[in-house]
Design a protein around this motif. Structure first.
Motif, PDB file in Angstrom:
ATOM      1  N   VAL A 268       0.760  -1.221   0.077  1.00 24.57           N
ATOM      2  CA  VAL A 268       0.633   0.022   0.122  1.00 24.57           C
ATOM      3  C   VAL A 268       0.853   1.159  -0.138  1.00 24.57           C
ATOM      4  CG1 VAL A 268      -1.827   1.797   1.576  1.00 24.57           C
ATOM      5  CG2 VAL A 268      -2.264  -1.059   0.812  1.00 24.57           C
ATOM      6  N   THR A 269       1.568   0.917   1.104  1.00 22.30           N
ATOM      7  CA  THR A 269       2.885   2.458   0.910  1.00 22.30           C
ATOM      8  C   THR A 269       3.576   2.793  -0.168  1.00 22.30           C
ATOM      9  OG1 THR A 269       4.777   0.947   1.782  1.00 22.30           O
ATOM     10  CG2 THR A 269       3.157   2.177   3.312  1.00 22.30           C
ATOM     11  N   ALA A 270       3.879   1.328  -0.877  1.00 26.80           N
ATOM     12  CA  ALA A 270       4.803   1.328  -2.477  1.00 26.80           C
ATOM     13  C   ALA A 270       3.959   2.118  -3.780  1.00 26.80           C
ATOM     14  CB  ALA A 270       5.509  -0.017  -2.220  1.00 26.80           C
ATOM     15  N   TYR A 271       2.637   1.874  -3.229  1.00 27.16           N
ATOM     16  CA  TYR A 271       2.072   1.785  -4.371  1.00 27.16           C
ATOM     17  C   TYR A 271       0.953   3.799  -4.394  1.00 27.16           C
ATOM     18  CZ  TYR A 271      -2.324   2.175  -7.987  1.00 27.16           C
ATOM     19  OH  TYR A 271      -3.244   2.757  -8.471  1.00 27.16           O
ATOM     20  N   GLY A 272       1.278   3.791  -3.223  1.00 31.58           N
ATOM     21  CA  GLY A 272       0.464   5.244  -2.541  1.00 31.58           C
ATOM     22  C   GLY A 272       1.490   6.332  -2.735  1.00 31.58           C
ATOM     23  N   VAL A 273       3.042   6.345  -3.215  1.00 28.63           N
ATOM     24  CA  VAL A 273       3.893   7.113  -2.855  1.00 28.63           C
ATOM     25  C   VAL A 273       4.706   7.542  -4.522  1.00 28.63           C
ATOM     26  CG1 VAL A 273       7.038   7.231  -3.507  1.00 28.63           C
ATOM     27  CG2 VAL A 273       5.556   5.992  -1.339  1.00 28.63           C
ATOM     28  N   GLY A 274       3.394   7.146  -5.751  1.00 26.82           N
ATOM     29  CA  GLY A 274       3.904   7.222  -6.892  1.00 26.82           C
ATOM     30  C   GLY A 274       2.286   8.289  -6.482  1.00 26.82           C
ATOM     31  N   PHE A 275       1.769   8.698  -5.277  1.00 24.94           N
ATOM     32  CA  PHE A 275       0.452  10.007  -6.067  1.00 24.94           C
ATOM     33  C   PHE A 275       0.867  10.942  -4.853  1.00 24.94           C
ATOM     34  CE2 PHE A 275      -1.264   6.124  -7.322  1.00 24.94           C
ATOM     35  CZ  PHE A 275      -1.543   6.191  -8.145  1.00 24.94           C
ATOM     36  N   ILE A 276       2.129  10.770  -4.155  1.00 25.25           N
ATOM     37  CA  ILE A 276       2.398  12.370  -2.870  1.00 25.25           C
ATOM     38  C   ILE A 276       3.255  13.391  -3.843  1.00 25.25           C
ATOM     39  CG2 ILE A 276       3.400  12.540  -1.001  1.00 25.25           C
ATOM     40  CD1 ILE A 276       2.942   9.563   0.010  1.00 25.25           C
TER      41      ILE A 276
END
Length: 425
Positions: A268-276
């Motif tokens: 979840v964190t790895a996927y969410g980094v792309g949208f920060i």
């Protein structure tokens, strides 16, 4: 186990990484991916059908082949997608890996907790799944080019291959001439291949120097190498810590479930980094320092608490933080490269991490070194991450100060320019 078997993986991984990296590019990725499946099959076969310290050390060597071949996976993906999609591809691939780990951990935990399969039968199921993955790898398309040894020429065509010219009369003189030409061509081809290999290695070294010419790149790479070293040590020996805190003979273990949760949070964190949307050039080093400090606190909580659930929680927090930060580091490094040498930089950072891990293992874990028990080991790992946190926190504060100072100077220059323009009018 911790002092005689596990260190073999570290030493073997270090020895295999560079040869496998070069071989991966030379073979154009896909054969190495297929070989990785074969090595993983061999690892589980050794666990299933053999025993003893010597065989388990051999198993660790075979598993080192598996991990060394990981570079082929990301390199293959990069060779098949456009340059503008590299960052998203990195995020998706790491997320897919972590989701795979999550499903495997959940399945293993369920099979053990409900006594649906014995450990041997679970290994048999693993061999079946690996075989399916091997077939899938064989069916993958073969890349036509690679980053170093198989670069596409300007005309897009391969050189070589002679076409025979002759008549129906079967002139023997012409045939002998063609055979002589083929012999000379084969010799020149060998010399050309050697020269091409040397020029490729020279270009590789020039690209290496160019990639690390940026100071910001060096800082992110330094964190990558240092933290990956500590992360690998923690993951390799955390099972021994859990066994020390709560022996499996007295407690229903949930190690698989904990791995599943930690991998899921990491995905979840790895996927969410792309949208920060954040200015990582200003805040990145502060994030590295502060979150590394939180990871160190998690390790200390695991060591000094006698509660297995606190150990589980600390491990989930530690792994999730690492996955979050390493994904950011991959993004920043990829975005800062002046050439498309992502695999080179990623491989170099991993190699440096392995060198550090080898030194740490030989001193702390190996039976020929200090051969410390598991609790002192994790105290050292927690202190190690505390040093990383302090180093990057201080660097982050300095970077933030410089950033604010430059902003104030730019604001002052803009105001002076406005005042000068108004006075001129």
């Amino acid at each position: 186990v911790a002092n005689q078997i596990f260190p073999v993986w570290t030493y073997s991984y270090l020895a295999l990484l560079v040869p496998v990296f070069l071989l991966t590019d030379w073979l154009r990725y896909k054969p190495v991916i297929v070989f990785q499946c074969c090595a993983l099959f061999g690892t589980n076969a050794l666990l299933l059908w053999f025993g003893g310290v010597g065989v388990m050390q051999a198993m660790q060597f075979v598993y080192a082949m598996v991990t060394a071949c990981d570079v082929a996976y990301f390199s293959y993906i990069y060779s098949m997608v456009a340059l503008q999609h590299y960052l998203k591809a990195t995020s998706y691939c790491r997320t897919a890996q972590l989701l795979g780990y999550t499903v495997g951990s959940v399945l293993g935990q369920l099979l053990v907790s409900f006594s649906l399969l014995s450990y041997n039968n679970i290994l048999v199921l693993t061999l079946v799944l690996i075989s399916i993955g091997m077939v899938t790898a064989v069916l993958l398309p073969m890349p036509r080019t690679s980053m170093f040894f198989h670069q596409r020429g300007e005309n897009g065509e391969d050189q070589g291959g002679l076409t025979e010219e002759g008549t129906d009369n079967g002139d023997t003189l012409k045939t002998g001439k063609v055979e002589a030409d083929e012999t000379e061509t084969s010799k020149s081809t060998v010399l050309f291949s050697v020269a091409g290999c040397c020029s490729t290695l020279l270009q590789l070294w020039k690209d290496f120097l160019q990639c690390y010419s940026s100071r910001e790149m060096l800082y992110w790479s330094a964190w990558w190498a240092l933290s990956t070293c500590g992360y690998n040590q923690t993951v390799n020996y955390v099972q021994a810590l859990w066994e020390h805190v709560e022996p499996s003979s007295n407690f229903t273990i949930y190690n698989g479930g904990v791995e599943a949760v930690s991998n899921l949070f990491g995905a979840v964190t790895a996927y969410g980094v792309g949208f920060i949307q954040l200015d990582w050039s200003c805040w990145g080093e502060l994030a590295l320092g502060s979150l590394s400090g939180l990871g160190a606190a998690s390790l200390f909580a695991m060591v000094f608490s006698a509660n297995i659930w606190i150990c589980y929680t600390g491990y989930i927090i530690f792994k999730s933080l690492y996955m979050f930060l390493i994904t950011i580091a991959m993004f920043q490094i990829a975005a800062g490269l002046s050439t498309e040498r992502y695999a080179l930089v990623f491989g170099a950072n991993t190699f440096i991490a392995l060198v550090l891990q080898t030194i740490l293992t030989s001193i702390v874990v190996d039976s020929r070194g200090l051969s410390l028990d598991i609790v002192p080991q994790f105290i050292i790992y927690g202190s190690y991450f505390s040093c990383i946190a302090l180093l990057f926190l201080l660097r982050g504060l300095y970077t933030f100060y410089l950033h604010r100072k430059s902003q104030k100077q730019e604001t002052g220059e803009q105001q002076n320019h406005i005042i000068y323009s108004e006075q001129k009018l």
